[in-house]
Write a protein that holds these residues in place. Sequence first.
Motif, mmCIF file in Angstrom:
data_model
loop_
_atom_site.group_PDB
_atom_site.id
_atom_site.type_symbol
_atom_site.label_atom_id
_atom_site.label_comp_id
_atom_site.label_asym_id
_atom_site.label_seq_id
_atom_site.Cartn_x
_atom_site.Cartn_y
_atom_site.Cartn_z
ATOM 1 N N LEU A 1 94.264 34.533 -10.631
ATOM 2 C CA LEU A 1 93.443 34.705 -9.426
ATOM 3 C C LEU A 1 94.114 35.680 -8.459
ATOM 4 C CD1 LEU A 1 92.309 31.003 -8.811
ATOM 5 C CD2 LEU A 1 91.034 32.868 -9.905
ATOM 6 N N ILE A 2 95.434 35.544 -8.348
ATOM 7 C CA ILE A 2 96.163 36.438 -7.451
ATOM 8 C C ILE A 2 96.109 37.876 -7.956
ATOM 9 C CG2 ILE A 2 98.520 37.023 -6.725
ATOM 10 C CD1 ILE A 2 98.859 34.048 -6.163
ATOM 11 N N ALA A 3 96.280 38.046 -9.261
ATOM 12 C CA ALA A 3 96.216 39.399 -9.829
ATOM 13 C C ALA A 3 94.836 40.018 -9.584
ATOM 14 C CB ALA A 3 96.519 39.355 -11.326
ATOM 15 N N LEU A 4 93.783 39.208 -9.735
ATOM 16 C CA LEU A 4 92.424 39.725 -9.507
ATOM 17 C C LEU A 4 92.214 40.068 -8.033
ATOM 18 C CD1 LEU A 4 90.340 37.396 -11.855
ATOM 19 C CD2 LEU A 4 90.828 39.821 -12.172
ATOM 20 N N THR B 1 104.717 25.966 -9.377
ATOM 21 C CA THR B 1 103.416 26.605 -9.566
ATOM 22 C C THR B 1 103.238 27.762 -8.585
ATOM 23 O OG1 THR B 1 102.419 24.580 -10.403
ATOM 24 C CG2 THR B 1 100.921 26.210 -9.477
ATOM 25 N N LEU B 2 103.577 27.521 -7.309
ATOM 26 C CA LEU B 2 103.457 28.579 -6.303
ATOM 27 C C LEU B 2 104.357 29.755 -6.659
ATOM 28 C CD1 LEU B 2 103.473 26.418 -3.023
ATOM 29 C CD2 LEU B 2 101.517 27.562 -4.081
ATOM 30 N N HIS B 3 105.602 29.417 -6.999
ATOM 31 C CA HIS B 3 106.580 30.450 -7.346
ATOM 32 C C HIS B 3 106.098 31.282 -8.535
ATOM 33 C CE1 HIS B 3 110.596 32.157 -7.947
ATOM 34 N NE2 HIS B 3 110.427 31.913 -9.238
ATOM 35 N N ALA B 4 105.682 30.586 -9.599
ATOM 36 C CA ALA B 4 105.260 31.291 -10.814
ATOM 37 C C ALA B 4 103.995 32.102 -10.572
ATOM 38 C CB ALA B 4 105.038 30.288 -11.951
ATOM 39 N N SER B 5 103.088 31.583 -9.739
ATOM 40 C CA SER B 5 101.832 32.303 -9.516
ATOM 41 C C SER B 5 102.093 33.645 -8.835
ATOM 42 C CB SER B 5 100.855 31.464 -8.700
ATOM 43 O OG SER B 5 101.325 31.318 -7.376
ATOM 44 N N ALA B 6 103.073 33.681 -7.942
ATOM 45 C CA ALA B 6 103.396 34.943 -7.265
ATOM 46 C C ALA B 6 103.960 35.951 -8.261
ATOM 47 C CB ALA B 6 104.385 34.703 -6.133
ATOM 48 N N PHE B 7 104.903 35.502 -9.079
ATOM 49 C CA PHE B 7 105.519 36.439 -10.029
ATOM 50 C C PHE B 7 104.549 36.864 -11.121
ATOM 51 C CE2 PHE B 7 109.326 35.250 -7.892
ATOM 52 C CZ PHE B 7 110.195 36.312 -8.090
ATOM 53 N N ILE C 1 103.063 40.573 -12.046
ATOM 54 C CA ILE C 1 103.180 41.150 -13.401
ATOM 55 C C ILE C 1 101.784 41.552 -13.904
ATOM 56 C CG2 ILE C 1 103.631 40.572 -15.833
ATOM 57 C CD1 ILE C 1 105.962 38.803 -14.834
ATOM 58 N N TRP C 2 100.835 40.663 -13.707
ATOM 59 C CA TRP C 2 99.487 40.927 -14.239
ATOM 60 C C TRP C 2 98.750 41.986 -13.430
ATOM 61 C CZ3 TRP C 2 98.554 35.014 -15.218
ATOM 62 C CH2 TRP C 2 99.315 34.637 -16.342
ATOM 63 N N ARG C 3 99.058 42.074 -12.129
ATOM 64 C CA ARG C 3 98.474 43.159 -11.336
ATOM 65 C C ARG C 3 98.890 44.499 -11.955
ATOM 66 N NH1 ARG C 3 100.565 47.091 -8.951
ATOM 67 N NH2 ARG C 3 102.572 46.043 -8.951
ATOM 68 N N GLY C 4 100.188 44.610 -12.246
ATOM 69 C CA GLY C 4 100.681 45.845 -12.845
ATOM 70 C C GLY C 4 100.006 46.126 -14.181
ATOM 71 N N SER C 5 99.798 45.075 -14.968
ATOM 72 C CA SER C 5 99.175 45.249 -16.282
ATOM 73 C C SER C 5 97.718 45.665 -16.150
ATOM 74 C CB SER C 5 99.246 43.956 -17.084
ATOM 75 O OG SER C 5 100.568 43.473 -17.076
ATOM 76 N N ILE C 6 97.021 45.070 -15.197
ATOM 77 C CA ILE C 6 95.614 45.443 -14.977
ATOM 78 C C ILE C 6 95.541 46.914 -14.604
ATOM 79 C CG2 ILE C 6 93.657 45.152 -13.384
ATOM 80 C CD1 ILE C 6 94.327 42.138 -13.340
ATOM 81 N N GLU C 7 96.480 47.329 -13.744
ATOM 82 C CA GLU C 7 96.462 48.729 -13.312
ATOM 83 C C GLU C 7 96.924 49.675 -14.419
ATOM 84 O OE1 GLU C 7 98.617 48.685 -9.648
ATOM 85 O OE2 GLU C 7 96.900 47.880 -8.545
ATOM 86 N N ALA C 8 97.630 49.130 -15.416
ATOM 87 C CA ALA C 8 98.107 49.979 -16.513
ATOM 88 C C ALA C 8 97.022 50.246 -17.562
ATOM 89 C CB ALA C 8 99.325 49.338 -17.173
#
Lengths: 253, 216
Positions: B36-39, B93-99, B103-110
């Motif tokens: 959700l954060i990446a989106l 969960t909070l910690h992992a969701s941020a990281f 990571i997934w934001r970068g992948s989406i943009e890649a």
Amino acid sequence: MLTSIQTDTPLISLTKVEKWYGAFHALKAINLSVRKGEKIVLCGPSGSGKSTLIRCINALESIQSGTITVDGTTLDNNSTSIDAVRREVGMVFQSFNLFPHMTVLENCTLAPMRVRGASKPDAERIARKYLERVRILDQAEKYPAQLSGGQQQRVAIARALCMEPNVMLFDEPTSALDPEMVKEVLDTMIALAVDGMTMICVTHEMGFARQVADRVIFMASGEIIEEATPEVFFTAPQHPRTQAFLGEILAHH
Amino acid sequence: MIPIGANEMLFLMQGLKWTVALAAIGFVGGGVFGILIALARTAKRKWSRTLTAGYIWVFQGTPLLMQLFVVYYGVALFGLSIPAWVAVAIAFTLHASAFLGEIWRGSIEAVPKGQTEAANALGLHYVSRMKDIILPQALKISLPATIGFLVQLIKGTSLAAIVGFIELARAGQIISNQTYRPLLVFTIVGLIYFALCWPLSRLGARLESRMAKAAR
């Protein structure tokens, strides 16, 4: 020139279209009207705005002023008009842009299923019909990476046709291909033209322009400099920039 | 010195069970919120990008240890009494969701821009564009980094000991205190962590080299 099925109603019309990228004036007062069944070849030096122009027609790029109307729908910022136009307009890209994680068949069935709500059997039937038409049905179960560039581009054409568009836009469809594969893609496009598809092609394939185009349009610096039938365009270009461009491009052919 | 016997090993295994459970909860919970954060981070709306960028900065810019404290004592501040493992699970969960989100934001943009353009040209809408076209490709791109983060997360669970949670590292400490054989105990504990993380690291490296080959 091929005999084309033409009527007088414009299927696409662009009126006083202006486009900027920041301070760069990409399209300047573009007026263009395309009738149903007409085949237009857009050419010009790189950076002349020809790709930008066709990308505006299906709203991949937005414009700052002017109007673009496709089959009665005028593009504005609301998504309804964009959806309506994209349903009518198919596009083929220079770099194919096939979906690499899907088979050829899945590439062709996705949009009909998601956008038109077609059932899977229906979508597959349509896909097979168009894959047959671009003569690549035997590769339907393969992934794009397993195909040659020419084959991939033919799949991209079939994928666009599966949405049964009224207009096809081609953005330098053969520029990324090895020379020996250019012909198979051009032949596919010629067959499409013969069937009466309305086409706007950005291409430097002047042989294709001669054979297929009803009109050749020359652009430079974001403006339409000259438009003419292929005979006139190639034998008696009027504008000095057209003459210079043709001199350069024909010297290489 | 007291020998290390079956009881001690059993106690360590119970700690291991919590380590694995905690990492799994953090990874699954973080995965769900991370997507959700990446989106949101790649969305068109500016406020959504700014908000999630802030969230990511906060969690990437502060120690996990501090995040554990804040959640553990913060929840108590609201008068809620929850078991330690719930507080720890929330923090992870909070910690992992941020990281994972980053990571997934970068992948989406890649994923090449042409993919989005082709999808748009075909008239596909956001949900289908993401679900059918972008995310499957982004997931593949992100696999090495995602697995790398999972390894970090497994090792990070040892910090849960600080709020009194008995996972593998804390269990090791307790056994060590009872048997007076810290070197032996922590060697065993280290080997257990290694056995857990090393295959994952190898898997990540294998996927990465396979992708590098495919890209050639």
